[in-house]
Design an enzyme around this catalytic site. Structure first.
Site, PDB file in Angstrom:
ATOM      1  N   ILE A   1       0.827  -1.214   0.000  1.00  0.00           N
ATOM      2  CA  ILE A   1       0.000   0.000   0.000  1.00  0.00           C
ATOM      3  C   ILE A   1       0.858   1.260   0.000  1.00  0.00           C
ATOM      4  O   ILE A   1       0.485   2.280  -0.590  1.00  0.00           O
ATOM      5  CB  ILE A   1      -1.013  -0.008   1.178  1.00  0.00           C
ATOM      6  CG1 ILE A   1      -2.142   0.967   0.890  1.00  0.00           C
ATOM      7  CG2 ILE A   1      -0.358   0.307   2.515  1.00  0.00           C
ATOM      8  CD1 ILE A   1      -2.953   0.647  -0.336  1.00  0.00           C
TER       9      ILE A   1
ATOM     10  N   SER B   1      12.346   1.474   6.499  1.00  0.00           N
ATOM     11  CA  SER B   1      12.033   0.138   5.987  1.00  0.00           C
ATOM     12  C   SER B   1      13.177  -0.799   6.311  1.00  0.00           C
ATOM     13  O   SER B   1      14.337  -0.449   6.124  1.00  0.00           O
ATOM     14  CB  SER B   1      11.816   0.193   4.468  1.00  0.00           C
ATOM     15  OG  SER B   1      11.845  -1.111   3.938  1.00  0.00           O
ATOM     16  N   ARG B   2      12.809  -2.007   6.738  1.00  0.00           N
ATOM     17  CA  ARG B   2      13.837  -2.997   7.059  1.00  0.00           C
ATOM     18  C   ARG B   2      14.442  -3.567   5.797  1.00  0.00           C
ATOM     19  O   ARG B   2      15.555  -4.055   5.802  1.00  0.00           O
ATOM     20  CB  ARG B   2      13.216  -4.127   7.894  1.00  0.00           C
ATOM     21  CG  ARG B   2      12.512  -3.653   9.146  1.00  0.00           C
ATOM     22  CD  ARG B   2      11.517  -4.675   9.643  1.00  0.00           C
ATOM     23  NE  ARG B   2      10.656  -5.147   8.570  1.00  0.00           N
ATOM     24  CZ  ARG B   2       9.890  -6.221   8.624  1.00  0.00           C
ATOM     25  NH1 ARG B   2       9.870  -6.936   9.707  1.00  0.00           N
ATOM     26  NH2 ARG B   2       9.141  -6.574   7.612  1.00  0.00           N
TER      27      ARG B   2
ATOM     28  N   LYS C   1      -5.482   1.761   7.868  1.00  0.00           N
ATOM     29  CA  LYS C   1      -6.569   0.982   8.461  1.00  0.00           C
ATOM     30  C   LYS C   1      -6.151  -0.475   8.549  1.00  0.00           C
ATOM     31  O   LYS C   1      -5.325  -0.906   7.727  1.00  0.00           O
ATOM     32  CB  LYS C   1      -7.870   1.150   7.668  1.00  0.00           C
ATOM     33  CG  LYS C   1      -7.785   0.955   6.172  1.00  0.00           C
ATOM     34  CD  LYS C   1      -7.404  -0.332   5.538  1.00  0.00           C
ATOM     35  CE  LYS C   1      -8.134  -1.564   5.876  1.00  0.00           C
ATOM     36  NZ  LYS C   1      -7.764  -2.723   4.974  1.00  0.00           N
TER      37      LYS C   1
ATOM     38  N   ASP D   1      -9.995  -7.652   6.767  1.00  0.00           N
ATOM     39  CA  ASP D   1      -9.061  -6.616   6.309  1.00  0.00           C
ATOM     40  C   ASP D   1      -9.693  -5.823   5.164  1.00  0.00           C
ATOM     41  O   ASP D   1      -9.771  -4.587   5.243  1.00  0.00           O
ATOM     42  CB  ASP D   1      -7.707  -7.215   5.913  1.00  0.00           C
ATOM     43  CG  ASP D   1      -6.766  -6.145   5.394  1.00  0.00           C
ATOM     44  OD1 ASP D   1      -6.198  -5.402   6.214  1.00  0.00           O
ATOM     45  OD2 ASP D   1      -6.646  -6.011   4.160  1.00  0.00           O
TER      46      ASP D   1
HETATM   47  P1  NAP Z   1       2.484  -5.431   3.129  1.00  0.00           P
HETATM   48  O1  NAP Z   1       2.622  -5.408   1.644  1.00  0.00           O
HETATM   49  O2  NAP Z   1       2.743  -6.715   3.862  1.00  0.00           O
HETATM   50  O3  NAP Z   1       3.435  -4.297   3.676  1.00  0.00           O
HETATM   51  C1  NAP Z   1       3.589  -4.032   5.045  1.00  0.00           C
HETATM   52  C2  NAP Z   1       5.018  -3.578   5.293  1.00  0.00           C
HETATM   53  O4  NAP Z   1       5.169  -3.391   6.704  1.00  0.00           O
HETATM   54  C3  NAP Z   1       6.054  -4.626   4.908  1.00  0.00           C
HETATM   55  O5  NAP Z   1       6.457  -4.475   3.567  1.00  0.00           O
HETATM   56  C4  NAP Z   1       7.183  -4.307   5.850  1.00  0.00           C
HETATM   57  O6  NAP Z   1       7.895  -3.207   5.340  1.00  0.00           O
HETATM   58  C5  NAP Z   1       6.473  -3.796   7.094  1.00  0.00           C
HETATM   59  N1  NAP Z   1       6.357  -4.877   8.094  1.00  0.00           N
HETATM   60  C6  NAP Z   1       5.829  -6.087   7.937  1.00  0.00           C
HETATM   61  N2  NAP Z   1       5.904  -6.796   9.083  1.00  0.00           N
HETATM   62  C7  NAP Z   1       6.502  -5.985   9.964  1.00  0.00           C
HETATM   63  C8  NAP Z   1       6.887  -6.134  11.320  1.00  0.00           C
HETATM   64  N3  NAP Z   1       6.660  -7.278  11.976  1.00  0.00           N
HETATM   65  N4  NAP Z   1       7.482  -5.112  11.928  1.00  0.00           N
HETATM   66  C9  NAP Z   1       7.724  -3.966  11.264  1.00  0.00           C
HETATM   67  N5  NAP Z   1       7.387  -3.765   9.970  1.00  0.00           N
HETATM   68  C10 NAP Z   1       6.789  -4.766   9.340  1.00  0.00           C
HETATM   69  O7  NAP Z   1       1.036  -4.960   3.570  1.00  0.00           O
HETATM   70  P2  NAP Z   1       0.122  -3.835   2.899  1.00  0.00           P
HETATM   71  O8  NAP Z   1      -0.826  -4.443   1.948  1.00  0.00           O
HETATM   72  O9  NAP Z   1       0.949  -2.704   2.411  1.00  0.00           O
HETATM   73  O10 NAP Z   1      -0.753  -3.443   4.162  1.00  0.00           O
HETATM   74  C11 NAP Z   1      -0.269  -2.621   5.200  1.00  0.00           C
HETATM   75  C12 NAP Z   1      -1.476  -1.978   5.869  1.00  0.00           C
HETATM   76  O11 NAP Z   1      -2.145  -1.197   4.882  1.00  0.00           O
HETATM   77  C13 NAP Z   1      -2.498  -3.001   6.402  1.00  0.00           C
HETATM   78  O12 NAP Z   1      -3.028  -2.571   7.612  1.00  0.00           O
HETATM   79  C14 NAP Z   1      -3.570  -3.009   5.321  1.00  0.00           C
HETATM   80  O13 NAP Z   1      -4.856  -3.294   5.863  1.00  0.00           O
HETATM   81  C15 NAP Z   1      -3.509  -1.583   4.819  1.00  0.00           C
HETATM   82  N6  NAP Z   1      -4.009  -1.459   3.453  1.00  0.00           N
HETATM   83  C16 NAP Z   1      -3.635  -2.341   2.470  1.00  0.00           C
HETATM   84  C17 NAP Z   1      -4.199  -2.243   1.210  1.00  0.00           C
HETATM   85  C18 NAP Z   1      -3.841  -3.172   0.064  1.00  0.00           C
HETATM   86  O14 NAP Z   1      -4.558  -3.198  -0.936  1.00  0.00           O
HETATM   87  N7  NAP Z   1      -2.759  -3.939   0.150  1.00  0.00           N
HETATM   88  C19 NAP Z   1      -5.126  -1.241   0.934  1.00  0.00           C
HETATM   89  C20 NAP Z   1      -5.424  -0.318   1.932  1.00  0.00           C
HETATM   90  C21 NAP Z   1      -4.867  -0.447   3.182  1.00  0.00           C
HETATM   91  P3  NAP Z   1       9.483  -3.124   5.299  1.00  0.00           P
HETATM   92  O15 NAP Z   1       9.940  -4.447   4.732  1.00  0.00           O
HETATM   93  O16 NAP Z   1       9.659  -1.976   4.416  1.00  0.00           O
HETATM   94  O17 NAP Z   1       9.976  -2.897   6.690  1.00  0.00           O
END
Ligand code: NAP
Length: 308
Positions: free
Chosen positions: A14, A36-37, A90, A168
């Site tokens: 996101i 970012s890690r 969110k 989610d």
């Molecule tokens: P994602 O692709 O898994 O990205 C989350 C990022 O958070 C990871 O790339 C990582 O970034 C970091 N992370 C993951 N585990 C972690 C941990 N244990 N400690 C610290 N950092 C950690 O997920 P996403 O889809 O972007 O979703 C993130 C949030 O946005 C969620 O709450 C989701 O509901 C919301 N969201 C998602 C979407 C969608 O369509 N995907 C839409 C709207 C909202 P680094 O590797 O850079 O550290």
């Protein structure tokens, strides 16, 4: 007025798809750092962790927490304690109770806390709210069905405790409904389907009633292949209002009222800038409360294991 300097924390799906371009498109705010890690962004200062960003970059005014919900509370608390404004993706937390200390911290430090609901900034949402304000409401049907393998590849956190599973995306529908309906509503019955190898549901059926007794049914599914459906149908005394494509489209009795490209995050960031300029916060937990209620009241069934 100087632009607000913001850092993105967690450079995942996101952050890349929506936050980076929306910040670039919003006046009054500029992307100044990434924490970012694993990842970097060309031309933007990089920190391995939020703690390093907070310690080494006092010029950063705000952070957008784009990490999974299970780790966001500690990050938000650290950022507010360090005097930074905070945008929460969110859902705003992995529990409901963890938000109260964050709200208090924002008040004490005079910083902005924005628990964002991106779907509320979809183009059909405010027109739907205005349309429904003075109409007889008879019933509501929510159909929110998408393919988790397409939209959340490799996101193991989503089926861990606190990841919410199908809620989610489902909470996006609830964030819209709590905005557009004229009266509050509450859960009366729910069934949550848990894959036998996962800690969060992959499907859910929910029944609510509003305070005048109008029934609301929601059908959430994470295994929808083919056409994806993000639709809310509202039966009014005059006919059906249909909000579709997640809030990009609105029609009444089959006639289009809104038909736009999905665009939510530019409006979300314009609101964040406005909140910071006004010294205000925006934390509405109602959609999260409905999800917590579903986990509390819902009957649980066990279904086939889920493998990506
Ligand atoms: P994602 O692709 O898994 O990205 C989350 C990022 O958070 C990871 O790339 C990582 O970034 C970091 N992370 C993951 N585990 C972690 C941990 N244990 N400690 C610290 N950092 C950690 O997920 P996403 O889809 O972007 O979703 C993130 C949030 O946005 C969620 O709450 C989701 O509901 C919301 N969201 C998602 C979407 C969608 O369509 N995907 C839409 C709207 C909202 P680094 O590797 O850079 O550290």
């Amino acid at each position: 007025m100087n632009p607000i300097r913001i850092g993105i924390v967690g450079l995942g799906k996101i952050a890349r798809d929506q936050h980076v371009p929306a910040i670039a498109a919003t006046s009054g705010i500029e992307l100044t750092a990434i924490a970012s890690r694993n990842a970097t962004l060309d031309g933007v200062r990089h920190f391995a962790t939020l703690d390093e960003l907070l310690a080494q970059a006092p010029e950063i005014d705000a952070v957008a927490l784009c990490t999974p919900p299970q780790v966001r509370r500690a990050q938000a608390a650290a950022a507010l304690a360090a005097g930074r404004h905070v945008l929460l993706e969110k859902p705003p937390g992995a529990t409901v109770a963890e938000l109260a200390p964050l709200i208090a911290a924002a008040e004490e430090t005079g910083k902005t806390l924005f628990a964002s609901w991106h779907s509320r900034f979809a183009p059909a949402v405010e027109p739907a709210r205005a349309f429904l304000a003075n109409r007889e409401l008879r019933s509501v049907q929510i159909i929110w069905k998408e393919d988790v393998r397409v939209w959340h590849p490799g996101q193991r956190w989503i089926f861990e405790p606190g990841g919410l599973g199908v809620f989610d995306p489902g909470i996006n529908a609830l964030s819209i409904l709590t905005r557009i309906l004229p009266r509050p509503f509450f859960l009366t019955e729910a069934e949550l389907a848990f894959p036998e190898n996962r800690a969060a549901p992959i499907a859910a059926k929910l029944d609510f009633a509003d305070t005048d007794g109008a029934p609301i049914h929601a059908d959430f599914d994470f295994l929808q292949t083919g056409d994806q459906t993000w639709e809310i149908r509202v039966e009014t005394g005059d006919g059906w209002l249909t909000l579709s494509s997640g809030g990009a489209r609105l029609s009444f009795a089959g006639v289009a009222i809104v038909d736009e490209k999905p665009a939510e995050y530019p409006g979300l960031y314009a609101h964040f800038v406005d909140l910071i300029r006004r010294g205000a916060s925006d934390v509405d937990l109602t959609p999260l409360v409905h999800v917590a209620d579903a986990f509390m009241l819902g009957r649980r069934i066990v279904v086939a294991p889920f493998e990506e």
